[in-house]
Scaffold this motif. Structure first.
Motif, short mmCIF file in Angstrom:
data_model
loop_
_atom_site.label_atom_id
_atom_site.label_comp_id
_atom_site.label_asym_id
_atom_site.label_seq_id
_atom_site.Cartn_x
_atom_site.Cartn_y
_atom_site.Cartn_z
N THR A 33 34.40 -13.45 -26.44
CA THR A 33 35.63 -12.52 -27.15
C THR A 33 36.58 -12.65 -25.33
OG1 THR A 33 34.04 -10.40 -25.23
CG2 THR A 33 33.49 -11.07 -27.31
N ALA A 34 37.50 -11.14 -25.84
CA ALA A 34 38.41 -11.35 -24.52
C ALA A 34 38.07 -10.35 -23.63
CB ALA A 34 39.10 -10.07 -24.45
N LYS A 35 36.43 -9.63 -23.25
CA LYS A 35 35.69 -9.07 -22.19
C LYS A 35 34.74 -10.20 -21.56
CE LYS A 35 34.00 -6.38 -25.26
NZ LYS A 35 33.90 -4.33 -25.24
N GLY A 36 34.77 -11.45 -21.86
CA GLY A 36 34.14 -12.15 -21.78
C GLY A 36 32.20 -12.23 -22.23
N GLU A 37 31.95 -11.67 -23.81
CA GLU A 37 30.71 -11.68 -24.10
C GLU A 37 30.67 -13.10 -25.38
OE1 GLU A 37 29.96 -7.17 -24.81
OE2 GLU A 37 31.58 -8.74 -26.66
N LEU A 38 29.39 -13.59 -24.85
CA LEU A 38 29.02 -15.61 -25.35
C LEU A 38 28.32 -14.85 -26.60
CD1 LEU A 38 29.43 -18.56 -25.15
CD2 LEU A 38 27.21 -18.09 -24.07
N ILE A 39 29.43 -15.55 -28.09
CA ILE A 39 28.34 -14.95 -28.50
C ILE A 39 28.38 -16.53 -29.85
CG2 ILE A 39 29.56 -14.04 -31.39
CD1 ILE A 39 31.71 -13.01 -30.34
N ILE A 40 26.82 -15.98 -30.49
CA ILE A 40 26.51 -17.84 -30.73
C ILE A 40 25.86 -16.94 -31.79
CG2 ILE A 40 23.92 -18.75 -30.06
CD1 ILE A 40 23.91 -17.73 -27.24
N MET A 41 27.16 -17.98 -32.92
CA MET A 41 26.67 -17.51 -34.37
C MET A 41 25.32 -18.83 -34.88
SD MET A 41 30.48 -17.30 -34.97
CE MET A 41 30.69 -18.00 -34.03
N SER A 42 24.59 -18.33 -36.03
CA SER A 42 23.82 -19.58 -36.33
C SER A 42 24.80 -20.10 -37.74
CB SER A 42 22.61 -19.04 -37.02
OG SER A 42 22.83 -18.05 -38.01
N PRO A 43 24.00 -21.44 -38.46
CA PRO A 43 25.00 -22.22 -39.20
C PRO A 43 24.94 -21.00 -40.35
CG PRO A 43 23.41 -23.38 -37.82
CD PRO A 43 23.27 -22.24 -37.23
N VAL A 44 26.12 -21.55 -41.03
CA VAL A 44 26.18 -20.51 -42.82
C VAL A 44 25.02 -21.31 -43.36
CG1 VAL A 44 28.58 -19.74 -42.24
CG2 VAL A 44 28.18 -22.09 -43.04
N GLY A 45 24.97 -20.58 -44.72
CA GLY A 45 24.29 -21.25 -45.67
C GLY A 45 24.19 -21.96 -46.86
N GLY A 46 24.21 -22.32 -47.83
CA GLY A 46 24.78 -23.45 -48.61
C GLY A 46 26.02 -22.97 -49.34
N GLU A 47 25.81 -21.63 -50.14
CA GLU A 47 27.24 -21.01 -50.71
C GLU A 47 27.61 -21.15 -49.85
OE1 GLU A 47 25.19 -17.37 -52.86
OE2 GLU A 47 24.20 -18.78 -53.80
N SER A 48 27.86 -19.99 -48.73
CA SER A 48 28.83 -20.55 -47.99
C SER A 48 29.47 -21.23 -47.06
CB SER A 48 28.53 -19.14 -46.90
OG SER A 48 28.48 -18.06 -46.84
N GLY A 49 28.89 -21.93 -46.67
CA GLY A 49 29.09 -23.53 -46.33
C GLY A 49 30.71 -24.18 -47.54
N ASN A 50 30.27 -24.15 -49.22
CA ASN A 50 30.56 -24.64 -49.98
C ASN A 50 32.07 -24.00 -50.41
OD1 ASN A 50 30.65 -24.37 -53.69
ND2 ASN A 50 30.31 -26.50 -52.20
N ARG A 51 31.82 -22.60 -50.16
CA ARG A 51 32.96 -21.82 -50.63
C ARG A 51 34.24 -22.32 -49.55
NH1 ARG A 51 29.48 -15.88 -51.27
NH2 ARG A 51 29.90 -16.77 -53.49
N GLU A 52 33.32 -22.09 -48.17
CA GLU A 52 34.66 -22.27 -47.18
C GLU A 52 34.73 -24.16 -47.33
OE1 GLU A 52 33.70 -23.78 -42.37
OE2 GLU A 52 32.34 -21.71 -42.64
N SER A 53 34.54 -24.99 -47.78
CA SER A 53 34.69 -26.15 -47.14
C SER A 53 35.89 -26.22 -48.71
CB SER A 53 33.97 -27.22 -47.92
OG SER A 53 33.04 -27.36 -48.71
N ASN A 54 35.79 -25.89 -49.81
CA ASN A 54 36.42 -25.74 -51.23
C ASN A 54 37.54 -24.87 -50.62
OD1 ASN A 54 35.39 -26.97 -53.02
ND2 ASN A 54 33.62 -25.42 -53.43
N LEU A 55 37.74 -23.69 -49.50
CA LEU A 55 39.22 -23.14 -48.99
C LEU A 55 39.49 -23.66 -47.92
CD1 LEU A 55 37.23 -19.82 -47.99
CD2 LEU A 55 38.77 -20.08 -49.84
N ILE A 56 39.36 -24.87 -47.25
CA ILE A 56 39.71 -25.95 -46.61
C ILE A 56 40.39 -26.71 -47.56
CG2 ILE A 56 39.42 -27.40 -44.49
CD1 ILE A 56 36.98 -25.73 -43.85
N ALA A 57 39.41 -27.33 -48.07
CA ALA A 57 40.65 -28.28 -49.84
C ALA A 57 41.80 -28.07 -49.66
CB ALA A 57 39.31 -28.38 -50.14
N ASP A 58 41.63 -26.70 -50.49
CA ASP A 58 42.54 -25.78 -50.62
C ASP A 58 44.50 -26.11 -50.03
OD1 ASP A 58 42.01 -25.49 -53.60
OD2 ASP A 58 41.38 -24.04 -53.22
N LEU A 59 43.72 -25.99 -48.76
CA LEU A 59 44.81 -25.64 -47.79
C LEU A 59 45.42 -27.26 -47.73
CD1 LEU A 59 46.65 -23.68 -46.09
CD2 LEU A 59 44.45 -23.88 -44.06
N VAL A 60 44.71 -27.60 -46.86
CA VAL A 60 44.70 -29.29 -47.02
C VAL A 60 45.64 -29.62 -47.36
CG1 VAL A 60 43.88 -31.62 -46.81
CG2 VAL A 60 42.61 -29.84 -45.06
#
Length: 189
Positions: A33-60
């Motif tokens: 963040t702009a305040k210097g906080e470090l955000i650690i995020m876990s990986p997404v699950g299968g449904e979210s990963g699939n949706r994300e890859s399809n969104l990126i594919a459409d954009l590509v």
């Protein structure tokens, strides 16, 4: 996605130190963040990963047809003008703006706000935090952003100089003048 936020305000990691933390811990996803906080995020699950890859594919696919810019996945961290380091789920930068960066700037975390971003809410994401992040993108110069929220069957549209708009997931979104000719049929997601 579960997140852990570390308050490193007193430490103030340099850009180079943050870059090396990310490179040395590739199995984790980081933002800062702009305040210097470090955000650690876990990986997404299968449904979210699939949706994300399809969104990126459409954009590509659209971008390959128009050759107007460059597309990026959620693994790309952008250094925003406010000092934060953010990684949208999908991003696009206009060709001329991207090519104005030096090779070194392109290789590391590019110091540029994308022209367009998509954030896809996963089951464990805080809607309040995502909305705040979307506003940060717009304040940093992002021209158009979509917050896709499958949990509430809606999408929030953020655009420079306009009020936020909410549509249901059966909508067809337009890339407006930012992504000319691009449309996304959300009923597929």
């Amino acid at each position: 996605m579960n997140t852990l936020t570390l308050n490193l305000e007193a430490v103030r990691l340099s850009d180079e130190q943050f870059y090396h933390i990310c490179q040395n811990n590739r199995e984790l996803n980081f933002e800062r963040t702009a305040k210097g906080e470090l955000i650690i995020m876990s990986p997404v699950g299968g449904e979210s990963g699939n949706r994300e890859s399809n969104l990126i594919a459409d954009l590509v696919i659209w971008n390959r047809q128009t050759n107007l810019g460059y597309t990026f996945s959620s693994s790309t961290i952008f250094k925003l003008p406010n000092g934060s380091d953010r990684s949208p789920d999908a991003a696009w930068v206009e060709k001329e703006r991207w090519e104005a960066l030096t090779p070194e700037q392109r290789r590391k975390f590019p110091p540029i706000a994308p022209d367009f971003i998509i954030e896809l809410r996963s089951a464990t994401d805080s809607l309040e935090l995502l909305r705040s992040k979307m506003q940060e993108y717009i304040d940093s110069g992002v021209k158009l952003g979509w917050l896709i929220n499958p949990q509430q069957q809606q999408v929030e549209i953020y655009c420079q100089g306009k009020e936020q708009e909410i549509k249901n997931l059966s909508a067809i979104l337009s890339g407006e003048n930012v992504l000319p000719g691009f449309s996304l049929n959300l009923s597929q997601y």
